[in-house]
Design a protein around this motif. Structure first.
Motif, PDB file in Angstrom:
ATOM      1  N   UNK A 145       0.962  -1.205   0.105  1.00 56.01           N
ATOM      2  CA  UNK A 145       0.111   0.149  -0.109  1.00 56.01           C
ATOM      3  C   UNK A 145       0.811   1.484  -0.356  1.00 56.01           C
ATOM      4  N   UNK A 146       0.388   2.342  -0.725  1.00 58.70           N
ATOM      5  CA  UNK A 146       1.200   3.508  -0.673  1.00 58.70           C
ATOM      6  C   UNK A 146       1.277   3.998   0.815  1.00 58.70           C
ATOM      7  N   UNK A 147       2.407   4.775   1.058  1.00 60.59           N
ATOM      8  CA  UNK A 147       2.729   5.142   2.472  1.00 60.59           C
ATOM      9  C   UNK A 147       1.952   6.407   2.654  1.00 60.59           C
ATOM     10  N   UNK A 148       1.312   6.368   4.032  1.00 62.71           N
ATOM     11  CA  UNK A 148       0.489   7.470   4.494  1.00 62.71           C
ATOM     12  C   UNK A 148       1.243   8.732   4.583  1.00 62.71           C
ATOM     13  N   UNK A 149       1.736   9.094   3.525  1.00 63.58           N
ATOM     14  CA  UNK A 149       2.427  10.546   3.492  1.00 63.58           C
ATOM     15  C   UNK A 149       1.911  11.716   4.041  1.00 63.58           C
ATOM     16  N   UNK A 150       0.355  11.936   3.599  1.00 66.85           N
ATOM     17  CA  UNK A 150      -0.350  13.322   3.937  1.00 66.85           C
ATOM     18  C   UNK A 150      -0.551  13.064   5.599  1.00 66.85           C
ATOM     19  N   UNK A 151      -0.651  11.988   6.129  1.00 72.17           N
ATOM     20  CA  UNK A 151      -0.956  11.924   7.657  1.00 72.17           C
ATOM     21  C   UNK A 151       0.705  12.167   8.202  1.00 72.17           C
TER      22      UNK A 151
ATOM     23  N   UNK B   4       6.310   3.117  -0.024  1.00 74.94           N
ATOM     24  CA  UNK B   4       5.127   2.408   0.457  1.00 74.94           C
ATOM     25  C   UNK B   4       5.277   1.991   1.978  1.00 74.94           C
ATOM     26  N   UNK B   5       4.257   1.604   2.313  1.00 70.20           N
ATOM     27  CA  UNK B   5       4.183   1.028   3.628  1.00 70.20           C
ATOM     28  C   UNK B   5       5.068   0.052   3.889  1.00 70.20           C
ATOM     29  N   UNK B   6       5.589   0.035   4.985  1.00 72.57           N
ATOM     30  CA  UNK B   6       6.799  -1.230   5.253  1.00 72.57           C
ATOM     31  C   UNK B   6       8.037  -1.128   4.590  1.00 72.57           C
ATOM     32  N   UNK B   7       8.079  -0.099   3.873  1.00 67.90           N
ATOM     33  CA  UNK B   7       9.620   0.275   3.172  1.00 67.90           C
ATOM     34  C   UNK B   7      10.452   0.382   4.095  1.00 67.90           C
ATOM     35  N   UNK B   8      11.658  -0.063   3.877  1.00 69.84           N
ATOM     36  CA  UNK B   8      13.210  -0.074   4.529  1.00 69.84           C
ATOM     37  C   UNK B   8      13.550   1.255   3.632  1.00 69.84           C
ATOM     38  N   UNK B   9      13.992   2.286   4.351  1.00 66.09           N
ATOM     39  CA  UNK B   9      14.212   3.602   3.602  1.00 66.09           C
ATOM     40  C   UNK B   9      15.492   4.036   4.314  1.00 66.09           C
ATOM     41  N   UNK B  10      16.114   5.023   3.231  1.00 63.23           N
ATOM     42  CA  UNK B  10      17.541   5.472   3.575  1.00 63.23           C
ATOM     43  C   UNK B  10      17.409   7.042   3.104  1.00 63.23           C
ATOM     44  N   UNK B  11      17.674   7.974   4.151  1.00 69.09           N
ATOM     45  CA  UNK B  11      17.612   9.130   3.788  1.00 69.09           C
ATOM     46  C   UNK B  11      19.163   9.723   3.607  1.00 69.09           C
ATOM     47  N   UNK B  12      19.577  10.137   2.352  1.00 64.47           N
ATOM     48  CA  UNK B  12      21.130  10.577   2.407  1.00 64.47           C
ATOM     49  C   UNK B  12      21.366  12.021   2.668  1.00 64.47           C
TER      50      UNK B  12
ATOM     51  N   UNK C 131       5.595   7.859   7.779  1.00 64.65           N
ATOM     52  CA  UNK C 131       4.821   7.274   6.765  1.00 64.65           C
ATOM     53  C   UNK C 131       4.908   5.710   6.506  1.00 64.65           C
ATOM     54  N   UNK C 132       5.779   5.374   6.550  1.00 67.80           N
ATOM     55  CA  UNK C 132       6.264   3.876   6.342  1.00 67.80           C
ATOM     56  C   UNK C 132       5.568   2.914   7.372  1.00 67.80           C
ATOM     57  N   UNK C 133       5.070   3.412   8.528  1.00 67.09           N
ATOM     58  CA  UNK C 133       4.677   2.635   9.490  1.00 67.09           C
ATOM     59  C   UNK C 133       5.505   1.924  10.434  1.00 67.09           C
ATOM     60  N   UNK C 134       5.105   1.448  11.732  1.00 67.50           N
ATOM     61  CA  UNK C 134       5.907   0.496  12.411  1.00 67.50           C
ATOM     62  C   UNK C 134       6.482  -0.574  11.786  1.00 67.50           C
ATOM     63  N   UNK C 135       5.988  -1.261  10.402  1.00 65.48           N
ATOM     64  CA  UNK C 135       6.559  -2.530   9.846  1.00 65.48           C
ATOM     65  C   UNK C 135       7.792  -1.889   9.015  1.00 65.48           C
ATOM     66  N   UNK C 136       7.847  -0.723   8.676  1.00 65.36           N
ATOM     67  CA  UNK C 136       8.926  -0.065   7.801  1.00 65.36           C
ATOM     68  C   UNK C 136      10.145   0.674   8.978  1.00 65.36           C
TER      69      UNK C 136
END
Length: 252
Positions: free
Chosen positions: A22-28, A58-66, A80-85
């Motif tokens: 699912x798309x990450x809930x960025x607006x929230x 997306x929700x659950x993503x593992x993301x890197x902010x450089x 936005x990615x939630x607790x699973x991300x």
């Protein structure tokens, strides 16, 4: 039409459906009331909800902010990615050990799925094929920058992108936002003078590293920007002409 045997049909019906991310809930995430006030002030110019929606977080993503800086995008993505991300906020060690530590430590206290990684700028170290999503906001040009004053060493852009490529999962996304420079000229000289970069250099560098340009948006373009001005000039600060690219690591 090819017929499907009863046994084959039974096996197909028994297979579990493939879950669609699912798309990450960025607006929230952007609307969260406990974000730092200084970060909220940047939202109008940076348009984070639209940027991250275009890039496909997306929700659950593992993301890197450089070059996370104050953790502006790291915080939004962690929410936005939630607790699973999860989000890893990377900062060059000399910046983190200076004034950045307190700000980023406060971020990880607010958000348990956010983590800080600080390494020398010339030796970024990331886990192999760890990240679904990578963000570089207004800082890819710094791979061409060096500063004795700020103790920032001369980086090798190819080595930096090689490290990012190795850390990105097959099929993963790298989003790039950067200040536009006029075409031509020596890249390092332009970056030193203006903190801008020719978009053609970005595209060429990423292609050479093995990434594929998967999308481009005019969301942050500003034709009224004067490309000859330093991005910190009050006349253009926060209103520069910016490219927004979505690169993808091939799935195979």
């Amino acid at each position: 039409m090819k017929k499907i045997g009863m046994m084959t049909l039974a096996l197909l019906l028994a297979m579990p459906a493939v879950a669609q991310a699912a798309p990450a809930d960025v607006a929230a995430a952007v609307a969260a009331t406990d974000r730092p006030a200084e970060a909220v002030k940047l939202d109008e110019g940076r348009r984070p909800a639209e940027v991250l929606a275009f890039l496909g977080l997306e929700k659950g993503d593992s993301a890197l902010d450089l070059f996370t800086g104050t953790g502006y995008f790291a915080e939004i993505m962690a929410r936005a990615v939630g607790p699973e991300g999860s989000v890893t906020a990377w900062e060059p060690a000399n910046f983190y050990e200076g004034k950045g530590k307190a700000t980023l430590d406060a971020l990880t206290t607010r958000l348990p799925n956010a983590h800080v990684l600080a390494t020398p700028a010339t030796a970024p170290a990331f886990p192999a094929e760890r990240f679904d999503f990578v963000m570089i906001n207004l800082n890819y040009h710094d791979a061409y920058w060096e500063s004795e004053k700020y103790k920032f060493p001369r980086m090798d852009p190819a080595a930096f992108l090689g490290a990012i490529y190795a850390a990105t999962k097959p099929g993963g996304i790298v989003g790039v936002v950067d200040h536009v420079a006029a075409p031509g000229g020596d890249t390092r000289a332009v970056v030193e003078k203006l903190h801008r970069i020719d978009p053609a250099v970005i595209r060429a560098d990423f292609a050479k590293a093995g990434f594929v340009l998967d999308g481009e948006s005019n969301l942050l373009r500003n034709p009224a920007d004067d490309h000859s001005k330093l991005v910190f000039d009050p006349a253009v600060r926060g209103k520069t002409d910016r490219v927004l690219y979505r690169f993808r690591k091939p799935a195979a």
